[in-house]
Design a protein around this motif. Structure first.
Motif, mmCIF file in Angstrom:
data_model
loop_
_atom_site.group_PDB
_atom_site.id
_atom_site.type_symbol
_atom_site.label_atom_id
_atom_site.label_comp_id
_atom_site.label_asym_id
_atom_site.label_seq_id
_atom_site.Cartn_x
_atom_site.Cartn_y
_atom_site.Cartn_z
ATOM 1 N N TRP A 59 31.519 41.557 55.394
ATOM 2 C CA TRP A 59 31.860 42.030 54.069
ATOM 3 C C TRP A 59 32.015 40.803 53.110
ATOM 4 N N ARG A 60 31.238 40.792 51.705
ATOM 5 C CA ARG A 60 31.127 39.928 50.727
ATOM 6 C C ARG A 60 31.456 40.653 49.441
ATOM 7 N N CYS A 61 32.273 40.274 48.721
ATOM 8 C CA CYS A 61 32.629 40.894 47.501
ATOM 9 C C CYS A 61 32.681 39.817 46.118
ATOM 10 N N VAL A 62 32.168 40.110 45.083
ATOM 11 C CA VAL A 62 32.119 39.701 43.932
ATOM 12 C C VAL A 62 33.075 40.489 42.875
ATOM 13 N N VAL A 63 34.235 39.876 42.449
ATOM 14 C CA VAL A 63 35.026 40.539 41.616
ATOM 15 C C VAL A 63 34.893 40.128 40.431
ATOM 16 N N SER A 64 35.027 41.060 39.264
ATOM 17 C CA SER A 64 34.714 40.669 37.911
ATOM 18 C C SER A 64 36.008 41.303 37.176
ATOM 19 N N TRP A 65 36.443 40.386 36.255
ATOM 20 C CA TRP A 65 37.732 40.997 35.399
ATOM 21 C C TRP A 65 37.514 40.455 34.166
ATOM 22 N N HIS A 66 38.326 40.906 33.165
ATOM 23 C CA HIS A 66 38.195 40.435 31.630
ATOM 24 C C HIS A 66 39.533 40.114 31.029
ATOM 25 N N LEU A 67 39.562 39.253 30.189
ATOM 26 C CA LEU A 67 40.781 38.585 29.474
ATOM 27 C C LEU A 67 40.727 39.188 27.998
ATOM 28 N N PRO A 68 41.830 39.518 27.621
ATOM 29 C CA PRO A 68 41.940 40.005 26.039
ATOM 30 C C PRO A 68 41.429 38.750 25.192
ATOM 31 N N GLY A 69 40.496 38.850 24.369
ATOM 32 C CA GLY A 69 40.033 38.215 23.484
ATOM 33 C C GLY A 69 38.875 37.157 23.865
ATOM 34 N N VAL A 70 38.531 37.419 25.290
ATOM 35 C CA VAL A 70 37.371 36.616 25.902
ATOM 36 C C VAL A 70 36.175 37.909 26.022
ATOM 37 N N GLU A 71 34.994 37.529 25.513
ATOM 38 C CA GLU A 71 34.150 38.552 25.675
ATOM 39 C C GLU A 71 33.392 38.231 27.103
ATOM 40 N N ALA A 72 33.078 36.950 27.507
ATOM 41 C CA ALA A 72 32.688 36.800 28.939
ATOM 42 C C ALA A 72 33.327 37.040 30.039
ATOM 43 N N GLY A 130 26.800 42.387 55.077
ATOM 44 C CA GLY A 130 25.481 41.746 55.582
ATOM 45 C C GLY A 130 24.575 41.869 54.470
ATOM 46 N N SER A 131 23.480 42.415 54.930
ATOM 47 C CA SER A 131 22.388 42.502 54.046
ATOM 48 C C SER A 131 22.278 44.047 53.604
ATOM 49 N N VAL A 132 23.256 44.867 53.736
ATOM 50 C CA VAL A 132 23.245 46.225 53.298
ATOM 51 C C VAL A 132 24.135 46.133 52.003
ATOM 52 N N THR A 133 23.351 46.403 50.938
ATOM 53 C CA THR A 133 23.835 46.523 49.405
ATOM 54 C C THR A 133 24.356 47.781 48.896
ATOM 55 N N ALA A 134 23.955 48.815 49.607
ATOM 56 C CA ALA A 134 24.137 50.246 49.065
ATOM 57 C C ALA A 134 24.610 51.051 50.458
ATOM 58 N N ASP A 135 25.383 51.845 50.229
ATOM 59 C CA ASP A 135 26.222 52.612 51.140
ATOM 60 C C ASP A 135 26.693 51.918 52.319
ATOM 61 N N GLY A 178 35.105 37.032 33.822
ATOM 62 C CA GLY A 178 35.199 36.060 34.889
ATOM 63 C C GLY A 178 34.807 36.646 36.292
ATOM 64 N N THR A 179 34.599 36.007 36.931
ATOM 65 C CA THR A 179 33.964 36.324 38.713
ATOM 66 C C THR A 179 34.527 35.389 39.524
ATOM 67 N N ALA A 180 34.545 36.244 40.468
ATOM 68 C CA ALA A 180 35.328 35.344 41.707
ATOM 69 C C ALA A 180 34.613 35.992 43.181
ATOM 70 N N VAL A 181 34.526 35.266 44.166
ATOM 71 C CA VAL A 181 33.736 35.570 45.369
ATOM 72 C C VAL A 181 34.758 35.585 46.447
ATOM 73 N N TYR A 182 34.667 36.822 47.274
ATOM 74 C CA TYR A 182 35.568 36.652 48.580
ATOM 75 C C TYR A 182 34.742 37.137 49.790
ATOM 76 N N GLN A 183 35.154 36.491 50.656
ATOM 77 C CA GLN A 183 34.600 36.787 52.085
ATOM 78 C C GLN A 183 35.653 37.919 52.708
ATOM 79 N N LEU A 184 35.167 38.858 53.210
ATOM 80 C CA LEU A 184 36.099 39.830 53.842
ATOM 81 C C LEU A 184 35.989 40.208 55.184
ATOM 82 N N ASP A 185 36.879 40.281 56.010
ATOM 83 C CA ASP A 185 37.137 40.462 57.471
ATOM 84 C C ASP A 185 37.566 41.656 57.559
ATOM 85 N N VAL A 186 36.999 42.734 57.687
ATOM 86 C CA VAL A 186 37.558 44.331 57.761
ATOM 87 C C VAL A 186 37.696 44.664 59.175
ATOM 88 N N THR A 187 38.717 45.128 59.780
ATOM 89 C CA THR A 187 39.077 45.556 60.949
ATOM 90 C C THR A 187 38.822 46.909 61.021
#
Length: 451
Positions: A380-393, A367-372, A395-404
């Motif tokens: 829940w909302r998550c932004v996933v970041s990852w790196h590829l070999p030889g690529v400096e920038a 929701g609006s809680v960004t810490a703790d 990558g990012t992807a956004v996910y909506q989560l339903d946590v039971t």
């Protein structure tokens, strides 16, 4: 004089051995038409269901491992296991264990049985063992039938674990078998509650329904935002905790605690049923149970057991709060994404990468809680970041989560479309949805060394 000798011979007549009484009770139970139908259904219906669903384009993705039923035959038994723990096993224990003593009250055959066996203790043991045998036969039917249906339709193929890692076909087979073995603990607990209800309530239909009602109450409790220690202290938690077997590393803590609690409940409920059965007045034809004393003699001890179990489990496991915390959610999402990203790379025939090279990380908020942030919810909302070999920038992807509340979550891709959108990829077994589009995961509710 003749009457005296006859009475002496009757008194000195040997009691029927437990083995013989067990065979007699087992034949009585199996001879009932509804039990025969249950056995037939458990050994046929799961195979038909799994085979039918595995040939459809629409899968039960809201069920754990349901989205993988087209990929491997080992997903079907897990889908059936989830359904069995919720509905089938409580109903089966009700119909078998919940009726094993009450049937004698309805038929009025207690006096004839006591004259034949001459030992209430042996009668109880024989009936309990006979009902346990039938229940194990039903559980074995559900497991074997669903496995046969899945393997015959889809085949002996690898299974994607709960955190996205790939299990070999043989490893998946072993863990599926172990998962079915683990649910025997809560099944025994419900069966013992059924024995207790059958003894205490006699011919009342409430005795027959007691295991199903207890299971329903536990399911409702698992849906509420209760502290994790209370969840673990419920005898049915092992119906849920088996999914920890399919994570890497395996989440054994909740599963072992759930099995231990279930077995304690099974022993306590069976002991109560045994002691109360010995107190029955079989000479009184109007006595078919304990009636109004059921609350004091049957329910109160089990409530006391639950009250004692909660602090013991909390102290032994170190569990506190809901167990769903921000860092745990971030770690689970990042781990699953890394495994599935590698799978997507292979399917799209891109240069191979490893999870270590991807270095996936997640930043999540609720929701609006960004810490703790903590607790279950569909915000829940998550932004996933990852790196590829030889690529400096990165990558990012956004996910909506339903946590039971039990720690399971479903991540739904929210862009970019080229990464986690819906599109089909070609696999060795045919076209399949993008593995990064939607995926299931599990948050470890107990404290971990990484946390």
């Amino acid at each position: 004089m003749t009457a005296t000798l006859t009475a002496d011979r009757a008194v000195r007549a040997p009691r029927v051995p437990v083995g013989r009484g067990y065979r007699f009770e087992l034949v009585k139970v199996v001879s009932q038409w509804r039990i025969r139908l249950l056995v037939l259904a458990c050994w046929i219906a799961p195979a038909v269901f799994v085979a039918g669903v595995s040939q459809q384009s629409t899968l039960p993705v809201d069920t754990l491992f349901g989205r993988w039923m087209l990929a491997t035959g080992w997903a079907g038994p897990l889908v059936i296991l989830g359904f069995a723990g919720t509905w089938a096993l409580p109903l089966l224990t009700s119909l078998v264990a919940g009726d094993v003593f009450a049937s004698e009250d309805r038929l009025g055959t207690w006096r004839h049985l006591l004259v034949a066996v001459r030992s209430p203790r042996r009668i109880f043991v024989a009936k309990a063992l006979a009902s346990l045998t039938v229940i194990l036969l039903l559980v074995a039917g559900l497991a074997c039938s669903s496995a046969i249906g899945g393997l015959a339709t889809v085949g002996h193929r690898p299974l994607v674990g709960l955190d996205g890692h790939l299990l070999s076909a043989s490893d998946a087979a072993g863990k599926v078998l172990l998962a079915w073995v683990c649910v025997l603990g809560p099944t025994l607990a419900l069966a013992a509650i059924g024995l207790l209800g059958s003894v205490v309530l006699g011919r009342s239909p409430m005795g027959l329904l007691l295991p199903a009602l207890v299971a329903l109450a536990m399911q409702l409790a698992q849906m509420l935002p209760l502290p994790v220690a209370v969840r673990l202290a419920l005898p049915g938690y092992a119906f849920i905790a088996w999914n920890g077997l399919f994570a890497d590393p395996v989440q054994l803590g909740p599963l072992l605690i759930g099995i231990a609690v279930s077995l304690v409940w099974a022993v306590v409920a069976t002991t109560l049923a045994y002691l109360l059965f010995l107190r029955r007045d079989f000479t009184n034809l109007t006595d078919d149970g304990l009636g109004h004393r059921a609350l004091t003699l049957g329910v109160v001890p089990l409530v006391g057991l639950l009250a004692v179990s909660v602090p013991v489990v909390a102290a032994a496991s170190g569990a506190s709060g809901s167990g769903i915390e921000q860092d745990k959610v971030e770690r689970s999402v990042a781990t699953a994404f890394a495994h599935l990203y590698r799978m997507q790379t292979d399917q799209l025939h891109r240069p191979a990468v490893t999870e270590a090279q991807v270095r996936a990380s997640a930043a999540c908020h609720k929701g609006s809680v960004t810490a703790d942030a903590q607790g279950p919810g569909n915000d829940w909302r998550c932004v996933v970041s990852w790196h590829l070999p030889g690529v400096e920038a990165p990558g990012t992807a956004v996910y909506q989560l339903d946590v039971t509340a039990d720690g399971r979550f479903m991540a739904d891709g929210d862009g970019p479309k080229e990464v986690n959108g819906y599109f089909l990829v070609r696999t060795p077994i045919g076209d399949a949805p993008n593995p990064l589009w939607q995926f299931d995961g599990n948050v470890e509710l107990l404290p971990t060394s990484k946390g």
